[in-house]
Design a protein around this motif. Sequence first.
Motif, PDB file in Angstrom:
ATOM      1  N   ARG A   1       0.841  -1.199   0.000  1.00  0.00           N
ATOM      2  CA  ARG A   1       0.000   0.000   0.000  1.00  0.00           C
ATOM      3  C   ARG A   1       0.872   1.243   0.000  1.00  0.00           C
ATOM      4  O   ARG A   1       2.072   1.178   0.265  1.00  0.00           O
ATOM      5  CB  ARG A   1      -0.953   0.018   1.206  1.00  0.00           C
ATOM      6  N   LYS A   2       0.225   2.364  -0.295  1.00  0.00           N
ATOM      7  CA  LYS A   2       0.912   3.658  -0.251  1.00  0.00           C
ATOM      8  C   LYS A   2       0.794   4.193   1.161  1.00  0.00           C
ATOM      9  O   LYS A   2      -0.318   4.309   1.688  1.00  0.00           O
ATOM     10  CB  LYS A   2       0.165   4.629  -1.175  1.00  0.00           C
ATOM     11  N   ILE A   3       1.929   4.478   1.786  1.00  0.00           N
ATOM     12  CA  ILE A   3       1.859   5.008   3.152  1.00  0.00           C
ATOM     13  C   ILE A   3       1.952   6.533   3.083  1.00  0.00           C
ATOM     14  O   ILE A   3       2.883   7.081   2.487  1.00  0.00           O
ATOM     15  CB  ILE A   3       3.005   4.440   4.018  1.00  0.00           C
ATOM     16  N   LYS A   4       0.972   7.190   3.671  1.00  0.00           N
ATOM     17  CA  LYS A   4       0.955   8.659   3.614  1.00  0.00           C
ATOM     18  C   LYS A   4       1.450   9.247   4.915  1.00  0.00           C
ATOM     19  O   LYS A   4       1.131   8.741   5.999  1.00  0.00           O
ATOM     20  CB  LYS A   4      -0.477   9.155   3.369  1.00  0.00           C
ATOM     21  N   MET A   5       2.202  10.285   4.822  1.00  0.00           N
ATOM     22  CA  MET A   5       2.640  11.019   6.011  1.00  0.00           C
ATOM     23  C   MET A   5       1.404  11.673   6.636  1.00  0.00           C
ATOM     24  O   MET A   5       0.555  12.186   5.902  1.00  0.00           O
ATOM     25  CB  MET A   5       3.636  12.098   5.548  1.00  0.00           C
ATOM     26  N   PRO A   6       1.284  11.641   7.974  1.00  0.00           N
ATOM     27  CA  PRO A   6       0.140  12.351   8.574  1.00  0.00           C
ATOM     28  C   PRO A   6       0.095  13.800   8.072  1.00  0.00           C
ATOM     29  O   PRO A   6       1.138  14.438   7.888  1.00  0.00           O
ATOM     30  CB  PRO A   6       0.446  12.290  10.073  1.00  0.00           C
ATOM     31  N   LYS A   7      -1.129  14.303   7.863  1.00  0.00           N
ATOM     32  CA  LYS A   7      -1.318  15.594   7.184  1.00  0.00           C
ATOM     33  C   LYS A   7      -0.531  16.742   7.840  1.00  0.00           C
ATOM     34  O   LYS A   7       0.112  17.545   7.148  1.00  0.00           O
ATOM     35  CB  LYS A   7      -2.805  15.929   7.149  1.00  0.00           C
ATOM     36  N   VAL A   8      -0.581  16.810   9.183  1.00  0.00           N
ATOM     37  CA  VAL A   8       0.094  17.931   9.867  1.00  0.00           C
ATOM     38  C   VAL A   8       1.599  17.865   9.608  1.00  0.00           C
ATOM     39  O   VAL A   8       2.234  18.873   9.278  1.00  0.00           O
ATOM     40  CB  VAL A   8      -0.188  17.875  11.393  1.00  0.00           C
ATOM     41  N   LEU A   9       2.151  16.656   9.735  1.00  0.00           N
ATOM     42  CA  LEU A   9       3.597  16.506   9.505  1.00  0.00           C
ATOM     43  C   LEU A   9       3.938  16.814   8.052  1.00  0.00           C
ATOM     44  O   LEU A   9       4.964  17.421   7.753  1.00  0.00           O
ATOM     45  CB  LEU A   9       4.041  15.083   9.845  1.00  0.00           C
ATOM     46  N   ASP A  10       3.044  16.398   7.144  1.00  0.00           N
ATOM     47  CA  ASP A  10       3.263  16.652   5.718  1.00  0.00           C
ATOM     48  C   ASP A  10       3.381  18.161   5.468  1.00  0.00           C
ATOM     49  O   ASP A  10       4.299  18.615   4.779  1.00  0.00           O
ATOM     50  CB  ASP A  10       2.101  16.063   4.911  1.00  0.00           C
ATOM     51  N   ILE A  11       2.476  18.935   6.073  1.00  0.00           N
ATOM     52  CA  ILE A  11       2.506  20.400   5.875  1.00  0.00           C
ATOM     53  C   ILE A  11       3.788  20.980   6.477  1.00  0.00           C
ATOM     54  O   ILE A  11       4.476  21.790   5.854  1.00  0.00           O
ATOM     55  CB  ILE A  11       1.245  21.047   6.492  1.00  0.00           C
ATOM     56  N   ILE A  12       4.114  20.523   7.691  1.00  0.00           N
ATOM     57  CA  ILE A  12       5.324  21.063   8.358  1.00  0.00           C
ATOM     58  C   ILE A  12       6.562  20.733   7.537  1.00  0.00           C
ATOM     59  O   ILE A  12       7.390  21.594   7.251  1.00  0.00           O
ATOM     60  CB  ILE A  12       5.453  20.501   9.796  1.00  0.00           C
ATOM     61  N   PHE A  13       6.702  19.457   7.134  1.00  0.00           N
ATOM     62  CA  PHE A  13       7.899  19.042   6.392  1.00  0.00           C
ATOM     63  C   PHE A  13       7.990  19.728   5.022  1.00  0.00           C
ATOM     64  O   PHE A  13       9.073  20.082   4.567  1.00  0.00           O
ATOM     65  CB  PHE A  13       7.928  17.518   6.218  1.00  0.00           C
ATOM     66  N   ARG A  14       6.825  19.897   4.368  1.00  0.00           N
ATOM     67  CA  ARG A  14       6.864  20.556   3.052  1.00  0.00           C
ATOM     68  C   ARG A  14       7.306  22.008   3.182  1.00  0.00           C
ATOM     69  O   ARG A  14       7.951  22.565   2.292  1.00  0.00           O
ATOM     70  CB  ARG A  14       5.495  20.479   2.376  1.00  0.00           C
ATOM     71  N   SER A  15       6.979  22.625   4.318  1.00  0.00           N
ATOM     72  CA  SER A  15       7.406  24.024   4.516  1.00  0.00           C
ATOM     73  C   SER A  15       8.917  24.110   4.700  1.00  0.00           C
ATOM     74  O   SER A  15       9.527  25.130   4.381  1.00  0.00           O
ATOM     75  CB  SER A  15       6.752  24.656   5.740  1.00  0.00           C
ATOM     76  N   LEU A  16       9.521  23.028   5.246  1.00  0.00           N
ATOM     77  CA  LEU A  16      10.968  23.042   5.506  1.00  0.00           C
ATOM     78  C   LEU A  16      11.765  23.377   4.241  1.00  0.00           C
ATOM     79  O   LEU A  16      12.697  24.160   4.254  1.00  0.00           O
ATOM     80  CB  LEU A  16      11.437  21.674   6.004  1.00  0.00           C
ATOM     81  N   LYS A  17      11.347  22.737   3.132  1.00  0.00           N
ATOM     82  CA  LYS A  17      12.039  22.912   1.856  1.00  0.00           C
ATOM     83  C   LYS A  17      11.999  24.382   1.432  1.00  0.00           C
ATOM     84  O   LYS A  17      12.994  24.939   0.967  1.00  0.00           O
ATOM     85  CB  LYS A  17      11.323  22.027   0.833  1.00  0.00           C
ATOM     86  N   TYR A  18      10.824  25.005   1.639  1.00  0.00           N
ATOM     87  CA  TYR A  18      10.690  26.401   1.223  1.00  0.00           C
ATOM     88  C   TYR A  18      11.464  27.330   2.163  1.00  0.00           C
ATOM     89  O   TYR A  18      11.994  28.354   1.728  1.00  0.00           O
ATOM     90  CB  TYR A  18       9.211  26.795   1.164  1.00  0.00           C
ATOM     91  N   LEU A  19      11.508  26.955   3.443  1.00  0.00           N
ATOM     92  CA  LEU A  19      12.283  27.767   4.391  1.00  0.00           C
ATOM     93  C   LEU A  19      13.761  27.740   4.012  1.00  0.00           C
ATOM     94  O   LEU A  19      14.437  28.765   3.980  1.00  0.00           O
ATOM     95  CB  LEU A  19      12.109  27.229   5.818  1.00  0.00           C
ATOM     96  N   LEU A  20      14.232  26.522   3.699  1.00  0.00           N
ATOM     97  CA  LEU A  20      15.634  26.356   3.304  1.00  0.00           C
ATOM     98  C   LEU A  20      15.914  27.148   2.024  1.00  0.00           C
ATOM     99  O   LEU A  20      16.916  27.861   1.919  1.00  0.00           O
ATOM    100  CB  LEU A  20      15.906  24.862   3.085  1.00  0.00           C
TER     101      LEU A  20
END
Length: 335
Positions: A124-143
């Motif tokens: 199956r496809k394992i999805k990152m929990p939504k809150v963590l997904d948003i936080i982690f995706r922001s990391l890339k933009y912060l960097l």
Amino acid sequence: MKFFSNIKGLQKWRLLIQVIFILLSIWIGIDFYLFNHYLATDGQAVFYSRPPGVDAFLPISGFLSLIYFFKTGIIHPVHPAGFALLVSFLLMSFVFAKSFCSWVCVFGTLSEKLADFGEFIFKRKIKMPKVLDIIFRSLKYLLLAFIIFAFLGMSTPALKAFLDGDFNVICDVRMFNFFAEISNLTILIFWGLMLLSLVFRGFWCRYLCPLGGVMNIMGLLSPHKIKRNSESCINCKKCSEVCPAFIKVDSLKMVVSDECSSCMKCIDICPVKDTLTLKPIVSKKSIQKKWVMISVVFIFLAITAIAMLMGKWQNNVTKEDYLEIYQNSKELRYY
Ligand code: SF4
Ligand code: SF4
């Protein structure tokens, strides 16, 4: 679920192009190893010229060259291939959203295949929990914001001094030595990233890669989008299930997402003809999906050829300069 499933339609061509870029990278890697060997033996070994394609792995130097070009109109001569390649990657990602990531980037390909293997193992496809997904995706933009802020704040003389400097000239050799003499901590981080990419699809690309962040912005600005005809759609949800970026294609009229990488999997799998199509934002006329592939290949080859014809491919550093800089950089003598 089968490993390497969904290899249909344009996907077999995408796989072929991904494999070609991996082979090209291996070829560049071997040439660069031989060039490094020449330096490491103080010029005793046979000389192999430095492959300019290695500049593709120096995105920071490429970005600095791009800023320098915007400020002065000059293509800096130390890593000109890096400038040309970055322009081609940005352009292809603008023409068809983020297409560099799913058609060309070797890290994108490795990450995709790891995730395919992960799905094969976990069924199956394992999805990152939504809150963590948003936080982690922001990391890339912060960097990315931090890097852009630091770069744009540099004056033109400071930029030139950095680009001319020994550190920039042999940043590729430093990168090579970093991996040649890899520390236990780096190996641990590497395996950690591999494992996370196996479990969570595109972990590196989605959450960490700053170059991916730039490509996301180019993708958002792209004038071509995938559109869904809600009248002919049978709501089978196959498009959303297959989307590597977890985009809910089946509930959208038009895919406007920073994560869409123009992989064309959704269009390939849609069972109803002409329900999912690629269209310019301002037009109803659809574009055949094969144009994504043609555009990626054409932009890459055209910009590379133009750079070569203009004499902006090979750099202006002689083997004697390289040897001197290398010999003065004692910390490079790892192996
Ligand atoms: S929306 Fe379609 S083209 Fe975009 S990433 Fe998802 S499957 Fe690929
Ligand atoms: S795959 Fe095609 S038919 Fe199925 S939900 Fe998506 S757009 Fe609709």
